[in-house]
Design a protein around this motif. Sequence first.
Motif, PDB file in Angstrom:
ATOM      1  N   UNK A  40      -5.932  -1.003  -5.077  1.00  0.00           N
ATOM      2  CA  UNK A  40      -5.936  -0.540  -3.284  1.00  0.00           C
ATOM      3  C   UNK A  40      -7.175  -1.011  -2.769  1.00  0.00           C
ATOM      4  N   UNK A  41      -8.548  -0.600  -3.461  1.00  0.00           N
ATOM      5  CA  UNK A  41      -9.946  -1.081  -3.064  1.00  0.00           C
ATOM      6  C   UNK A  41     -10.097  -2.618  -2.888  1.00  0.00           C
ATOM      7  N   UNK A  73       2.426   1.735  -3.478  1.00  0.00           N
ATOM      8  CA  UNK A  73       1.601   2.218  -4.561  1.00  0.00           C
ATOM      9  C   UNK A  73       1.500   3.616  -4.497  1.00  0.00           C
ATOM     10  N   UNK A 116      -7.865  -3.861  -0.075  1.00  0.00           N
ATOM     11  CA  UNK A 116      -8.563  -3.347   1.246  1.00  0.00           C
ATOM     12  C   UNK A 116      -9.821  -4.453   1.299  1.00  0.00           C
ATOM     13  N   UNK A 134      -5.998   3.936 -10.665  1.00  0.00           N
ATOM     14  CA  UNK A 134      -5.189   3.919  -9.762  1.00  0.00           C
ATOM     15  C   UNK A 134      -5.617   3.436  -8.412  1.00  0.00           C
ATOM     16  N   UNK A 135      -6.724   3.760  -8.125  1.00  0.00           N
ATOM     17  CA  UNK A 135      -7.603   3.406  -6.936  1.00  0.00           C
ATOM     18  C   UNK A 135      -8.085   1.943  -6.681  1.00  0.00           C
ATOM     19  N   UNK A 152       0.822  -1.008  -0.111  1.00  0.00           N
ATOM     20  CA  UNK A 152       0.130   0.037  -0.078  1.00  0.00           C
ATOM     21  C   UNK A 152       0.758   1.285  -0.038  1.00  0.00           C
TER      22      UNK A 152
END
Lengths: 321, 282
Positions: B260-261, B213, B264, B256-257, B210
């Motif tokens: 990570x989503x 990134x 998570x 880009x998000x 994370x």
Amino acid sequence: MASGAEATPLAVGVPADGMALRLRRRLRRARIPLFCYVALLPVLALFLYVRIIPIGFGFLLSFYKWNLISPRKPFVGFDNYVTLMSDENFLLALKNTTIYSFSTVALSTVLALPLAVFLSRPGRLSAFYQTVYFLPVITPLVPMSIAWKWIYDYNYGILNYGLSLVGLPAVPWLTDPDIALWALVIMGVWKVIGYNLVLFLVGIRNIPHEYLEAAALDGASDWQRFWRITLPLLKPILLYVLVTATINAYNVFTQVYVMTLGSQSAPGQAVRMLVLDIYTNGFQFFRMGYASAEAVTLTLIVLGLTVVQFGLVRNDPAKEA
Amino acid sequence: MARRRHRRVAARLGTLLAHGVLMAGALVMVMPMIWMVATSLKPAPEIARWPPVFLPQAPSLENYTGAFATAPFGRFFLNSVFIAGVATIFVAATSLVAGAVFAKYRFPGRQFLFALVLATAIVPFEAYMIPLYLQLVSIEWINTYQGIILPYLFMAFGIFLMRQHVASAIPSELMEAARVDGAGEWWILRRVIAPLSGNALAAVGIFAFIQGWGIFIWPLLIANDQLLFNMELGLTAFQFRFSSDTGKLMAGSVVSVVPMLAIFLLLRRRIIENMALTGLKG
């Protein structure tokens, strides 16, 4: 500090039997510190090169007039620091960053604390809320700053649209530096609130049930129990959250860079913040000694906050109870 | 009797109100992401419209294809994966070794070194990025992958987490038994400690990924060549060059998000618990 082979407790409890075995064990014990240093060597070398040396080197740099493109880099003593004290850009950055940090931390704490108290009771939705509130904590900052920039957009932003619905005039959220500071605070609160919430929640859940039950039996109201039991017992965590969040907030950069620096077609006026000022002085004007003096100041602020936290936690009577 | 009932009704109303507030807050939390996704799916005329329309009326992926056609977002994405991936592997390895050594061995300098690692973690990266930059100038690592990754190969927090884990979860007797059987320390590290540290290593790895990134200011300083840009830097470069194209910018942001989503949502419990744990012990 442990010294030498005799401080190796690993062999404790193993009966010593026979000369040869004892000798072998002693040899092995002598090898253990060697193993430790060999194993740690690559890690420590890396640590030295990317942490210790730059921190020390930065401190030295701050006493030099160190321009990247000029071959002469004279020692100037405290000149950089003296200049800083009357540098309007730096003072404004210091003021803005301080306002930003304390507002973000205060608002996110005040908002997260009651939510945490409520979520600490058994309930089905607690995990769901934690997940949702935590989302902004882990999403990368650049894309989210871009999204917020669009939300704050003067002409097409939904925030100004919302204002227009209730008859309020459009606000230049990002183009007026005074307002942009608060736009950054709002985004900062959004980003950090879930982290505070989760930490508070763990802290509240760690408070022994008996305390709250006993108080309830004695007729204490919810409100009294919060002020007299939950809050005092939460104090160490509260302090930890307040200080780490303030430290993190002092390093704010990405949002400022993405949201207020403008772009070729729409030059904005940047909100002056410490790290942006360090970046500007160091990498646009190449005044690296001067920027290092700013960086050392930032480090001192952060260290000061940490010392304050340690002091407050140490003097906390609740911790000894 | 009546008073008790009155109280119960008040409590229920209070709960309802609290849920209302929490729900409203939850909406605010996800709103920027939803707005970003919605905007990325709108054709240009729908984006610059007043009053704004929340959901796209004629959703299309043209912003995504457009973004990848105007800027090498594929390359940026792979760079992000590469940078975060290498950082993760190194952080896991260095944290395992240093954490185990700090947890289970006594040697001169142990406490001092560990305290030093923790103490320097307080100093923000932004405060020593200039000297670090100059160091990399002198070894000519500016504008290279290794230069971008270098500061992220080491994570004090990872060492701290692994030390906690090894100290509490791995019995010294087990290591001693291996020693009696003639095992060397490296063997113990690889065959005893590492296999029993999967969860902690995963936690450290997730954090390293994370963090790797999301890095921005360091690549901004050190990567001049567009081929080295990660997603974060690529997005800002894109913003400064094609700022009028909100739709494409949002499409790139979504790309880009999303990783990570995904990470998570898959591992949310572990991530939240470890964040809380280290926060409380830090």
